[in-house]
Design a protein around this motif. Structure first.
Motif, PDB file in Angstrom:
ATOM      1  N   VAL A  64       0.862  -1.184   0.000  1.00  0.00           N
ATOM      2  CA  VAL A  64       0.000   0.000   0.000  1.00  0.00           C
ATOM      3  C   VAL A  64       0.899   1.236   0.000  1.00  0.00           C
ATOM      4  O   VAL A  64       1.626   1.482   0.961  1.00  0.00           O
ATOM      5  CB  VAL A  64      -0.919   0.022   1.237  1.00  0.00           C
ATOM      6  CG1 VAL A  64      -1.763   1.285   1.234  1.00  0.00           C
ATOM      7  CG2 VAL A  64      -1.804  -1.205   1.247  1.00  0.00           C
ATOM      8  N   LYS A  65       0.850   2.003  -1.108  1.00  0.00           N
ATOM      9  CA  LYS A  65       1.724   3.173  -1.173  1.00  0.00           C
ATOM     10  C   LYS A  65       0.970   4.465  -0.934  1.00  0.00           C
ATOM     11  O   LYS A  65       1.556   5.487  -0.597  1.00  0.00           O
ATOM     12  CB  LYS A  65       2.401   3.238  -2.548  1.00  0.00           C
ATOM     13  CG  LYS A  65       3.402   2.111  -2.782  1.00  0.00           C
ATOM     14  CD  LYS A  65       4.377   2.495  -3.883  1.00  0.00           C
ATOM     15  CE  LYS A  65       5.466   1.459  -4.061  1.00  0.00           C
ATOM     16  NZ  LYS A  65       5.091   0.370  -4.981  1.00  0.00           N
ATOM     17  N   ASP A  66      -0.344   4.431  -1.165  1.00  0.00           N
ATOM     18  CA  ASP A  66      -1.080   5.695  -1.076  1.00  0.00           C
ATOM     19  C   ASP A  66      -1.589   5.970   0.331  1.00  0.00           C
ATOM     20  O   ASP A  66      -2.778   5.984   0.609  1.00  0.00           O
ATOM     21  CB  ASP A  66      -2.216   5.762  -2.110  1.00  0.00           C
ATOM     22  CG  ASP A  66      -2.980   4.458  -2.211  1.00  0.00           C
ATOM     23  OD1 ASP A  66      -2.639   3.509  -1.477  1.00  0.00           O
ATOM     24  OD2 ASP A  66      -3.916   4.386  -3.014  1.00  0.00           O
ATOM     25  N   MET A  67      -0.623   6.145   1.227  1.00  0.00           N
ATOM     26  CA  MET A  67      -0.915   6.654   2.566  1.00  0.00           C
ATOM     27  C   MET A  67       0.130   7.732   2.848  1.00  0.00           C
ATOM     28  O   MET A  67       1.151   7.807   2.155  1.00  0.00           O
ATOM     29  CB  MET A  67      -0.850   5.538   3.610  1.00  0.00           C
ATOM     30  CG  MET A  67      -2.073   4.627   3.552  1.00  0.00           C
ATOM     31  SD  MET A  67      -1.970   3.241   4.693  1.00  0.00           S
ATOM     32  CE  MET A  67      -2.154   4.047   6.276  1.00  0.00           C
ATOM     33  N   LEU A  68      -0.103   8.535   3.880  1.00  0.00           N
ATOM     34  CA  LEU A  68       0.743   9.716   4.060  1.00  0.00           C
ATOM     35  C   LEU A  68       2.199   9.387   4.384  1.00  0.00           C
ATOM     36  O   LEU A  68       3.116   9.881   3.737  1.00  0.00           O
ATOM     37  CB  LEU A  68       0.157  10.628   5.141  1.00  0.00           C
ATOM     38  CG  LEU A  68      -1.088  11.424   4.732  1.00  0.00           C
ATOM     39  CD1 LEU A  68      -1.542  12.311   5.872  1.00  0.00           C
ATOM     40  CD2 LEU A  68      -0.824  12.248   3.482  1.00  0.00           C
TER      41      LEU A  68
END
Ligand SMILES: Nc1ncnc2c1ncn2[C@@H]1O[C@H](COP(=O)(O)OP(=O)(O)OP(=O)(O)O)[C@@H](O)[C@H]1O
Ligand SMILES: [Mg+2]
Lengths: 359, 573
Positions: B238-242
C-alpha cells in the motif's frame, strides 16, 4: 406512588428483618448467626469496633453481599435473592461515591432516570431533594467543587430522592470535622423524622449513636451482643463487652453470701431489697455512681487513692481497696478539695445503680 | 530562637532560587532539544512553506498537495486506516478490559501479558508473515476455499493495514482502559446499582464515562502510531498513505522536493490534534477516585456459561494476536511456504545465513539502542530532578519538550534530521546527516519520554526528607543527589533504560530515513530489506525472531528490575 414530588412521604415506613444470617469471606467468618428486627420508621444504629462486620451487614441489606445462610426481609418481602438494583434500599456510602463526571443535579437525577420518571418530574424532584438538604443553589457544580459536608448532603439527596424503602448510612459523618459532625447528625435525624424513613446508621462512635438513634445493636466479632435503646444499653449492659464498650465501667467480680455482695478479700456491701443477682456475679457500676468521702458514711468501704486524672468537669480517682481497683468520678470543685495519691478515703457503692452479670 | 528562624526561612528560601549547576544543566538540556528536536522540525516546516530555490514564503506547496489526487487519496486513506484501526482495536480491547476488570477470571494474567507484545515486535515484522496466514492464498483462505468455497479479503489493500495494526496495537487501548477501570472506586458502581441501575446501562452511564480518559489516551496513541507507520503499508504493497508517501518522495524524488515536507507538516498537525484531543479528554478529569478498602470495581464470579463464553472470546483473541508471531516462527524455519496451509518442509538454514551475513545488523542495533537509552536516562533523569526537586523557572518546559518529541512522527523527525544536518559538513566533506550517530540521536529523541516517565516515577517515590536529612548533615545539593537520590533511583533508571533500549531496537520510521549504507544499518532495517523480496522472507523471518527474542528478554528484564526494586523498597519501609 412515585407522583409525590415534595418528598413528603405518602408511603408507610417498612420494617427490616434479618434472620439467622451467616456470612464468610473465604475462611474468615464475618457474620455469625445475626438476627435482628428493625421497626418501621426507626432510626437504628449498628455500633461496634473496627472490623466487627458492621459494613458487611449493611451491604448485605443493600444486596452487595450474599449471605451463606439466613434471610433478609424488607417490609415483609424476602429480598435475599434480589440484586441490589431491585431492592429499593437506598445507601449512602462512606466515601459518598459521587460520580465525578456528573454535576450535582445529574448525580441526584440518576436514580430517577433509571426508574424512567418523566423528565419534568425529574427536574422537580431533584430540585426538591436538593432544597431539602439546603443545596438547591449548587445544582450545577461538580462534586469536586463542593466541601466535604456539602458532598455528604448531595449523597443523601441522591439517595432519598428515589424514596427508598429503607435508608442505609455507612459512617456518613466520618469524613467531617468534629463540629460539622454534630450539626449534620442533627440534620440527618431531622430529615429522617420528617420523611418517617426506616434508617440504619453504621458507626463506631458511641456518642454519635447515642445522640440520634432510637435503638442500637452492639456488635463484636460478627456477633450481635445486645440490642436496645441507648439508655437501656448504658444502664443494663448484657455482657462485659457492652459494659466496657459504652463508656467507662467498674467491673468487680464477687460472690453473693446471704444478702451481701462479697468482693476481693472479704469486703462486703449489703444488697438492696429488690436485687437478686446470681451467686457468682460480676458487678458493673459506672464511675460517677460511686462516691468518695473523707469521713466514713454508713456502709462505706475504706480505700486508698492511687492516682488522679483531671478530666475537666470531673476528676477521676483510681482507688485500691485491698486487691480490688476502682475508678470513681467526682465533680470538680476546687484545687484544694482534691484528694491526693496515697490518701485514705471511704467509698460508697450504691448497688441499685449497678448491673449484674453472671460469671 | 535559631529554630524559629530556620523554620520561618525554610519553606521559601530553600527551593526558590536555583544553583548555577542547575541552571547550567537546564540550559544544556534545552540546547539538546533546540538542536535535535526544534531545529529539525522547524526545518521541515520552513521547507514546506517556502519556495524551492528562492526561500520565499509561499503556500503553493500546500495548494499542490491539495490538487494532487494521490496526496488527497493518501490523506483520506491514512485517516481511514487509523480510524478503523482504533475501531477494530477497541472492539478487541473492550471485551477484554470488561472481562478482566469485572470478573474473577483466571485468564486475566494472560490478557495482561498480551500488553507487552506490541512493544517487542513492530507491526511490519508480522505483516509479511500475516500474508502467509491471512492473505488471498494464505492458510486460512485456502482452507475456507477448500471447504466453503469463499475467501475473506483480510489482507487486501487497506484491510491488511487495518488488520495487522489493530491486532498489534489493541493492547495500548486495553492497558489504558483497564487501568482506568480498575482505578474506579467500587462504591461508584455500587451507588448506581443501589439506585436501580444494572448491566449494560450501568456500564454505559458510570463505568465507561469514568474510564473515558484512559480510553482516549490509548485510542489516540494507537491513532498516531498507525499514522506514523510507513513500513507496514509499504510491505503490504500500500503506497497511497501519508507516511509512505513522505518517505517515497524524499528517497526517490530527492530531499529538495517540497512535497515530502508538506506531508510531514500534515502528519505533525494530525499528531498534535490527537494530543490536543487527548489532553482535553483528560483535563480536569482525574477520576482516579480515592480508594477506601476493597479497591477497584467489584469483581464477581462468573456463571458456568459466562465462563465458557469468556474463555472462548479470550482464546480467539489470543490466537489472533499470536498469529503474526506463530507465522513468523514458521516462516523462519520454512523451506518453501506458498499456496499451502503450512510450510512444505523445515530447515535451519535461514538462521545460519542470518548469523553469518547479518551479524552487523544485530551489532549495530545493540550499539545504537544502548547509546540512545543512555542518552535518554541521563537527560530524563536530569529533567525529572529539575522538575520535581527544584523551583527553576521554566523547568516544566523541558518536560513539555520531551512529551512533544513523542508527538512528532518518526518519519517527520527522520526527514527533519536529514535536511537540517545535510548541509553541516564534516571535515572531508561528508554531510553530518549521513553519520550513524544521527540515527542514535534520532532514536534518543524519539524514546526520551519513556525514560523520563520511569525516572519521574522513581523520583516521586523518594521522600524529599531523605535529601533534607543529608543536607542538614552538611551535604551539598549535588552530593545529596549523588549519594542519596541516585542509589535510590537506580532501579527506576535501569527500567527506563531498558524500555528506551527495547523500543529503540524496533523503531523503524525515523531510522529508515537516516540509514545511508547497509554497514551502518540496524536490525530492523535489515529486516525491512529482507522482507521486500520473496527470497529474503526466510532469513528476514529468522532475523525477526531474533529481534523479538532480544526485545522480549529486555522487556522481561525490566519487569524483573522494577519488581525487585519495589520489593527492596518495601523491605526498607
Ligand atoms: N471483601 C472482603 N474480603 C475479605 N474479607 C473482608 C472483605 N470485606 C471485609 N472483610 C473482613 O470482614 C471483616 C468485617 O469487615 P467490615 O468491613 O464489615 O467491618 P466494619 O465493622 O465495617 O469495620 P470498620 O468500622 O473499620 O468500617 C473484617 O475482618 C474484614 O477484614
Ligand atoms: Mg465499615
Amino acid at each position: 406512588m412515585m407522583q409525590t414530588m415534595d418528598l413528603a412521604r405518602t408511603r408507610a415506613a417498612v420494617d427490616v428483618d434479618i434472620r439467622n444470617v451467616d456470612l464468610s469471606y473465604g475462611v474468615n467468618h464475618v457474620l455469625k448467626d445475626v438476627s435482628l428486627r428493625i421497626k418501621p420508621g426507626e432510626f437504628f444504629a449498628f455500633l461496634g469496633p473496627s472490623g466487627c462486620g458492621k459494613t458487611t451487614l449493611l451491604r448485605l441489606i443493600a444486596g452487595f453481599n450474599r449471605a451463606d445462610r439466613g434471610d433478609v426481609l424488607v417490609g415483609g418481602e424476602d429480598v435475599s435473592n434480589l440484586p441490589p438494583w431491585k431492592r429499593d434500599v437506598g445507601m449512602v456510602f462512606q466515601s459518598y461515591a459521587l460520580w465525578p463526571h456528573m454535576s450535582v443535579a445529574q448525580n441526584v437525577a440518576f436514580g430517577l432516570e433509571e426508574r424512567k420518571v418523566p423528565k419534568a418530574e425529574v427536574v422537580r424532584r431533584v430540585q426538591a431533594a436538593l432544597d431539602l438538604v439546603g443545596l438547591g443553589h449548587l445544582a450545577d457544580r461538580k462534586p469536586s467543587q463542593l466541601s466535604g459536608g456539602q458532598q455528604q448532603r448531595v449523597a443523601v439527596a441522591r439517595t432519598i430522592v428515589v424514596e427508598p424503602k429503607v435508608l442505609l448510612l455507612d459512617e456518613p459523618l466520618s469524613n467531617l470535622d468534629a463540629k460539622m459532625r454534630i450539626q449534620v447528625r442533627r440534620e440527618l435525624r431531622d430529615l429522617q423524622q420528617r420523611l418517617n424513613l426506616t434508617t440504619i446508621f453504621v458507626t463506631h462512635d458511641q456518642e454519635e449513636a447515642n445522640a440520634i438513634c432510637d435503638r442500637i445493636a452492639i456488635m463484636n466479632d460478627g456477633v450481635i451482643q445486645q440490642i436496645g435503646t441507648p439508655v437501656e444499653l448504658y444502664e443494663k449492659p448484657a455482657n462485659l463487652f457492652v459494659a466496657n464498650f459504652l463508656g467507662a465501667a467498674n467491673v468487680i467480680a464477687g460472690k453473693i453470701e446471704g444478702r451481701s455482695f462479697v468482693m476481693g478479700e472479704g469486703l462486703q456491701v449489703a444488697l438492696p431489697e429488690e436485687s437478686h443477682p446470681p451467686t457468682n456475679a460480676r458487678l458493673v457500676i459506672r464511675p460517677h455512681f460511686l462516691k468518695v468521702d473523707h469521713a466514713p458514711p454508713a456502709g462505706s468501704l475504706p480505700a486508698v487513692v492511687s492516682h488522679i486524672e483531671f478530666l475537666g468537669a470531673n476528676v477521676r480517682y483510681g482507688l485500691t481497696m485491698g486487691d480490688v481497683s476502682l475508678s470513681v468520678d467526682a465533680p470538680f470543685q476546687s484545687s484544694t478539695a482534691l484528694y491526693k495519691p496515697g490518701e485514705q478515703v471511704f467509698v460508697t457503692m450504691p448497688l441499685d445503680k449497678g448491673a449484674w452479670l453472671a460469671v | 530562637m535559631t529554630q524559629a528562624v530556620l523554620s520561618h526561612k525554610r519553606p521559601r528560601g530553600r527551593r526558590a532560587s536555583a544553583t548555577p549547576g542547575q541552571i547550567g544543566l537546564a540550559l544544556a538540556i534545552a540546547a539538546f532539544f533546540v538542536v535535535f528536536l526544534a531545529a529539525p522540525v522547524a526545518t521541515v516546516v520552513y521547507v514546506a512553506f517556502t519556495e524551492k530555490g528562492t526561500g520565499a514564503f509561499t503556500l503553493i506547496n500546500f495548494v499542490d498537495f491539495a490538487r494532487t489526487d494521490l496526496f488527497i487519496r493518501s490523506f483520506w486513506n491514512s485517516i481511514y486506516a487509523s480510524t478503523m484501526t482504533v475501531v477494530v482495536a477497541s472492539m478487541i480491547a473492550l471485551p477484554l478490559a470488561y472481562i478482566t476488570t469485572r470478573f474473577d477470571f483466571r485468564g486475566s494474567v494472560l490478557i495482561q501479558t498480551l500488553a507487552f507484545l506490541p512493544l517487542i515486535m513492530p507491526p511490519f515484522v508480522g505483516a509479511v508473515a500475516m500474508l502467509l496466514l491471512f492473505g488471498r492464498n494464505g492458510s486460512i483462505n485456502l482452507l475456507l476455499d477448500d471447504y466453503f468455497d469463499f475467501k475473506i479479503p483480510f489482507m487486501e489493500g487497506l484491510n491488511g493495514v487495518i488488520f495487522v495494526q489493530s491486532i498489534h496495537y489493541f493492547p495500548f487501548i486495553l492497558v489504558n482502559l483497564s487501568t482506568a477501570m480498575r482505578n474506579i472506586d467500587r462504591s461508584m458502581e455500587e451507588a448506581a446499582q443501589n439506585l436501580g441501575s444494572s448491566g449494560f446501562r450501568l456500564f454505559r452511564r458510570i463505568v465507561l464515562p469514568l474510564a473515558m480518559p484512559g480510553y482516549v489516551a490509548g485510542a489516540s496513541l494507537v491513532f498516531v502510531k498507525v499514522m506514523d507507520d510507513l513500513a507496514t503499508p509499504l510491505l503490504l504493497g500500500v503506497k497511497d498513505m501519508l507516511a509512505p508517501q513522505a518517505y517515497l518522495r524524499v528517497t526517490s524524488v530527492g530531499i529538495t522536493d517540497p512535497m515530502g515536507y508538506v506531508i510531514s507538516v500534515v502528519l505533525v498537525l494530525i499528531a498534535v490534534l490527537c494530543m490536543w484531543l487527548w489532553a482535553r479528554a483528560v483535563a480536569g478529569k482525574d477520576y482516579n477516585t480515592e480508594q477506601r478498602g476493597g479497591g477497584g470495581l467489584a469483581k464477581r464470579s462468573m456463571k458456568p456459561h459466562e465462563k465458557w463464553i469468556a474463555y472462548g472470546v479470550v482464546l480467539l483473541i489470543l490466537l489472533l494476536v499470536l498469529a503474526p508471531h506463530i507465522s513468523l516462527l514458521l516462516l523462519s524455519f520454512a523451506t518453501v511456504w506458498s499456496f499451502s496451509p503450512l510450510p512444505d518442509a523445515y530447515t535451519t538454514a535461514h538462521y545460519t545465513r542470518v548469523f553469518s551475513e547479518s551479524f552487523d545488523y544485530i551489532k549495530n542495533t545493540l550499539i545504537y539502542s544502548s547509546l540512545a537509552g543512555l542518552i535518554d536516562i541521563i537527560i530524563g533523569g536530569a529533567i525529572a530532578y529539575l522538575v520535581l526537586r527544584t523551583k527553576l523557572i521554566g523547568r516544566t518546559w523541558l518536560d513539555w519538550a520531551a512529551s512533544a518529541a513523542l508527538a512528532i512522527p518518526g518519519v517527520v523527525l527522520g526527514i527533519g534530521f536529514l535536511r537540517a544536518f545535510y548541509d553541516v559538513q564534516l571535515p572531508g566533506g561528508r554531510p553530518l546527516a549521513t553519520m550513524w550517530i544521527m540515527i542514535v540521536l534520532a532514536l534518543a529523541v524519539r524514546r526520551l519520554a519513556y525514560a523520563l516517565r520511569a525516572c519521574y516515577a522513581s523520583l516521586q517515590q523518594i521522600s524529599v526528607s531523605l535529601e533534607e536529612a543529608a543536607e542538614s548533615l552538611g551535604a551539598t545539593k549535588l552530593r545529596s543527589a549523588r549519594k542519596i537520590l541516585l542509589p535510590l533511583m537506580v532501579g527506576g533508571i535501569l527500567a527506563g533504560f531498558i524500555t528506551s533500549f527495547a523500543t529503540a531496537a524496533v523503531e523503524l520510521s525515523a531510522t529508515l530515513m537516516l540509514v545511508q549504507s547497509s554497514d551502518d544499518a540496524p536490525l530492523v532495517y535489515g529486516l525491512y530489506v529482507f522482507m521486500q523480496s520473496a527470497a529474503g522472507r526466510g532469513p528476514g523471518a529468522a532475523l525477526g525472531v531474533i529481534a523479538v527474542l532480544l526485545v522480549a528478554a529486555c522487556t522481561y528484564l525490566s519487569h524483573l528490575v522494577i519488581e525487585r526494586t519495589q520489593s527492596a523498597k518495601g523491605a526498607i519501609q
